[in-house]
Scaffold this active site. Sequence first.
Site, PDB file in Angstrom:
ATOM      1  N   SER A 125      -7.107   8.661   3.116  1.00  0.00           N
ATOM      2  CA  SER A 125      -5.857   8.439   2.400  1.00  0.00           C
ATOM      3  C   SER A 125      -5.239   9.777   1.977  1.00  0.00           C
ATOM      4  O   SER A 125      -4.909  10.595   2.821  1.00  0.00           O
ATOM      5  CB  SER A 125      -6.111   7.500   1.215  1.00  0.00           C
ATOM      6  OG  SER A 125      -4.910   7.053   0.650  1.00  0.00           O
ATOM      7  N   ASP A 271      -3.206  -0.624   9.067  1.00  0.00           N
ATOM      8  CA  ASP A 271      -2.895   0.087   7.828  1.00  0.00           C
ATOM      9  C   ASP A 271      -1.397  -0.003   7.543  1.00  0.00           C
ATOM     10  O   ASP A 271      -0.573   0.403   8.360  1.00  0.00           O
ATOM     11  CB  ASP A 271      -3.315   1.552   7.968  1.00  0.00           C
ATOM     12  CG  ASP A 271      -3.312   2.311   6.650  1.00  0.00           C
ATOM     13  OD1 ASP A 271      -2.611   1.900   5.714  1.00  0.00           O
ATOM     14  OD2 ASP A 271      -4.018   3.333   6.575  1.00  0.00           O
ATOM     15  N   HIS A 300      -5.587  -0.406   5.237  1.00  0.00           N
ATOM     16  CA  HIS A 300      -5.795   0.924   4.653  1.00  0.00           C
ATOM     17  C   HIS A 300      -7.235   1.100   4.182  1.00  0.00           C
ATOM     18  O   HIS A 300      -7.791   2.198   4.261  1.00  0.00           O
ATOM     19  CB  HIS A 300      -4.827   1.139   3.492  1.00  0.00           C
ATOM     20  CG  HIS A 300      -4.849   2.536   2.962  1.00  0.00           C
ATOM     21  ND1 HIS A 300      -4.701   3.650   3.763  1.00  0.00           N
ATOM     22  CD2 HIS A 300      -5.036   3.016   1.692  1.00  0.00           C
ATOM     23  CE1 HIS A 300      -4.784   4.749   3.029  1.00  0.00           C
ATOM     24  NE2 HIS A 300      -4.993   4.386   1.771  1.00  0.00           N
TER      25      HIS A 300
END
Length: 334
Positions: A125, A271, A300
Amino acid sequence: MEHRIFELDALPLLSGETLTGASIGYAVHGTLDADGANAVLCPSFFGGDHTGYDWLIGDGRPLDTGRYCVITAGLFGNGVSSSPSNHPSGAGFPLITPQDNVSAQHRLLTEHLGVRELALVTGWSMGAAHTYQWAVSHPRMVRRIAPVCGAPVTSEHSQVFLAGLAAALTADGGAERGRRAAGRLFAGWGTSHPFWARQTYQELGFATREDYLTGFWEEFFVAGPATADLLAMVRTWESTDVGATPGAGGSAEAALASVTAEAAVLPGALDQCFAAADEERVARTLPHAVLEVIPGVWGHLAGAGADAADREFVGGALRRLLARRPATVPACDG
């Protein structure tokens, strides 16, 4: 593992401001070789700290502490490193860009820990955004990168998500109700439509959707960093752009094309925060990259280690990358 604190004193920022009294929370797993060249760096992610990659680190694990010295470094704003909640500037805490975090981490590694070369930089991330930034800012120091479910530039779509997240966090004056709202907002972006359709949250031990929303997503925001800290990290996320690196001329493509590291780009197939299609284009721009799309419904969260199949996929990709011979470039402060 308990964290340590590295005091930087004054840190010049990309904006032209200076963060005085700056400090980084970090942890070290394993032992650095005498030549300082077996280090692996894992920058933390939104709301995370030095413990966020424990599932990858250890003897016999993908980031094998029998071979590598693995350093986990907390981003500014995470409540352990300098953040609005623990810094004298408080509400006046300046904008911190990925370039600034990398500058501070570089000082930690080179000035304090004696790292000469990074065998790998990897993160999930926001950690992936900083992985890209490391490869752009210090190409001669970084041998390999593995950005997981992240991007070198925050897309327009992600900017919309972040605007909603900031609005939720500041609702109710930044109190608990706003933090719980932020958790529910993130829940819709964090996984995928099939995840919810199949009630995959039951694999985590939550019997109902409501249990998962309150017990996982709301709890993450209530138990995590202070609202002001989360907002500081939102600003960092919003400002992500490797093209803003001095010398890149404002071009993310030029910045990525300058990367000398061997790369494994690992987007999540579904995602919603960082589209796999965007990362496919990034992989084509990087000179030495392979693309390995994480399959499945976790979106994600595919890069966060919650699912056994995803852990196996990411771990396997890291092992293969570490086995690849990097391009031959002199290791120095790039």
